[in-house]
Design a protein around this motif. Sequence first.
Motif, PDB file in Angstrom:
ATOM      1  N   THR A   1       2.914  -3.456  -8.260  1.00 45.45           N
ATOM      2  CA  THR A   1       2.757  -4.816  -7.756  1.00 45.45           C
ATOM      3  C   THR A   1       3.021  -4.828  -6.254  1.00 45.45           C
ATOM      4  OG1 THR A   1       3.408  -7.131  -8.078  1.00 45.45           O
ATOM      5  CG2 THR A   1       5.176  -5.500  -8.139  1.00 45.45           C
TER       6      THR A   1
ATOM      7  N   GLU B   1       3.387  -9.758  -2.351  1.00 42.99           N
ATOM      8  CA  GLU B   1       2.648 -10.841  -1.683  1.00 42.99           C
ATOM      9  C   GLU B   1       3.064 -10.981  -0.227  1.00 42.99           C
ATOM     10  OE1 GLU B   1       0.150 -12.031  -3.096  1.00 42.99           O
ATOM     11  OE2 GLU B   1       0.472 -11.704  -5.248  1.00 42.99           O
TER      12      GLU B   1
ATOM     13  N   ARG C   1       0.851  -1.178   0.000  1.00 47.51           N
ATOM     14  CA  ARG C   1       0.000   0.000   0.000  1.00 47.51           C
ATOM     15  C   ARG C   1       0.892   1.235   0.000  1.00 47.51           C
ATOM     16  NH1 ARG C   1      -2.993   1.010   4.215  1.00 47.51           N
ATOM     17  NH2 ARG C   1      -1.867  -0.360   5.598  1.00 47.51           N
ATOM     18  N   PRO C   2       0.458   2.355  -0.507  1.00 45.01           N
ATOM     19  CA  PRO C   2      -0.883   2.627  -1.010  1.00 45.01           C
ATOM     20  C   PRO C   2      -1.162   1.964  -2.361  1.00 45.01           C
ATOM     21  CG  PRO C   2       0.530   4.485  -1.460  1.00 45.01           C
ATOM     22  CD  PRO C   2       1.348   3.527  -0.645  1.00 45.01           C
ATOM     23  N   LYS C   3      -2.414   1.874  -2.706  1.00 42.83           N
ATOM     24  CA  LYS C   3      -2.817   1.410  -4.026  1.00 42.83           C
ATOM     25  C   LYS C   3      -2.388   2.474  -5.036  1.00 42.83           C
ATOM     26  CE  LYS C   3      -4.921  -2.547  -4.151  1.00 42.83           C
ATOM     27  NZ  LYS C   3      -4.239  -3.614  -4.917  1.00 42.83           N
TER      28      LYS C   3
ATOM     29  N   GLY D   1      -2.768   2.076  -8.550  1.00 42.82           N
ATOM     30  CA  GLY D   1      -3.629   2.079  -9.742  1.00 42.82           C
ATOM     31  C   GLY D   1      -4.503   3.321  -9.876  1.00 42.82           C
TER      32      GLY D   1
HETATM   33  N1  LIG Z   1       0.540  -0.938  -4.444  1.00 44.91           N
HETATM   34  C1  LIG Z   1      -0.171  -1.565  -5.400  1.00 44.91           C
HETATM   35  C2  LIG Z   1      -0.010  -2.906  -5.665  1.00 44.91           C
HETATM   36  C3  LIG Z   1      -0.779  -3.486  -6.637  1.00 44.91           C
HETATM   37  N2  LIG Z   1      -1.661  -2.740  -7.345  1.00 44.91           N
HETATM   38  C4  LIG Z   1      -2.530  -3.373  -8.373  1.00 44.91           C
HETATM   39  O1  LIG Z   1      -2.983  -4.645  -7.919  1.00 44.91           O
HETATM   40  C5  LIG Z   1      -2.639  -5.661  -8.878  1.00 44.91           C
HETATM   41  C6  LIG Z   1      -2.355  -6.955  -8.211  1.00 44.91           C
HETATM   42  O2  LIG Z   1      -1.174  -6.854  -7.430  1.00 44.91           O
HETATM   43  P1  LIG Z   1      -0.371  -8.199  -7.095  1.00 44.91           P
HETATM   44  O3  LIG Z   1       0.818  -7.797  -6.320  1.00 44.91           O
HETATM   45  O4  LIG Z   1      -1.326  -9.027  -6.322  1.00 44.91           O
HETATM   46  O5  LIG Z   1      -0.015  -8.815  -8.405  1.00 44.91           O
HETATM   47  C7  LIG Z   1      -1.476  -5.093  -9.653  1.00 44.91           C
HETATM   48  O6  LIG Z   1      -1.370  -5.649 -10.937  1.00 44.91           O
HETATM   49  C8  LIG Z   1      -1.845  -3.625  -9.701  1.00 44.91           C
HETATM   50  O7  LIG Z   1      -2.789  -3.407 -10.734  1.00 44.91           O
HETATM   51  C9  LIG Z   1      -1.781  -1.410  -7.087  1.00 44.91           C
HETATM   52  O8  LIG Z   1      -2.553  -0.685  -7.743  1.00 44.91           O
HETATM   53  N3  LIG Z   1      -1.027  -0.831  -6.127  1.00 44.91           N
END
Ligand SMILES: Nc1ccn([C@@H]2O[C@H](COP(=O)(O)O)[C@@H](O)[C@H]2O)c(=O)n1
Length: 161
Positions: A136, A139, A106-108, A110
């Motif tokens: 990404t 995990e 985090r933060p998100k 996207g």
């Molecule tokens: N900080 C983040 C991390 C991920 N995302 C979005 O989530 C999707 C899935 O993440 P994974 O690590 O589970 O593959 C990733 O493809 C991104 O679109 C995000 O926005 N911000």
Amino acid sequence: MSAMFRIGQGYDVHAFGEGDHVVLGGVRVPHERGVVAHSDGDVVIHALCDAMLGALALGDIGKHFPPSDPQWKGADSRAFLRHCNALVRERGWQVGNADVTVICERPKVGPHAQAMRELLAQDLDITLDAVSIKATTTEKLGFTGRGEGIAAMAVCLLVKP
Ligand SMILES: Nc1ccn([C@@H]2O[C@H](COP(=O)(O)O)[C@@H](O)[C@H]2O)c(=O)n1
Ligand SMILES: C[C@@]1(CO)OP(=O)(O)OP(=O)(O)OC[C@H]1O
């Protein structure tokens, strides 16, 4: 005949610390923590600057903007990016495309990716379709997975128009 292309890569990490936001690609992203940094700690721009400097074989961001120099304290990293772009342009190159991956739980990222792309494209004076922002988690593994910090990787291609 001189080469028509150059490629560079960059990587940056900042630890989370006190604060209520992080700056990513020039965008202020609300977060329950800030980052520990001399400048605004924008890992996206720092990684991208290193990619551009790497493509020119001009060293790295710390060589151009030393963390020991008080003038960069709290600096807006977009100024670093514009400076690196000037170095690129002065030599007859331009950024053909750039691709950045932000790594954090985090933060998100996207929801902010489009705004980041727009600012970066503006600073590099290139079209929006030449700037990519991805994200990404790891995990829950490693320092990013434990929420201790945030990282970014960037690659960029320089072209002679
Ligand atoms: N900080 C983040 C991390 C991920 N995302 C979005 O989530 C999707 C899935 O993440 P994974 O690590 O589970 O593959 C990733 O493809 C991104 O679109 C995000 O926005 N911000
Ligand atoms: C950006 C600079 C500016 O002094 O400092 P920081 O914000 O700490 O960021 P870092 O990624 O460690 O790069 C080094 C410096 O150039």
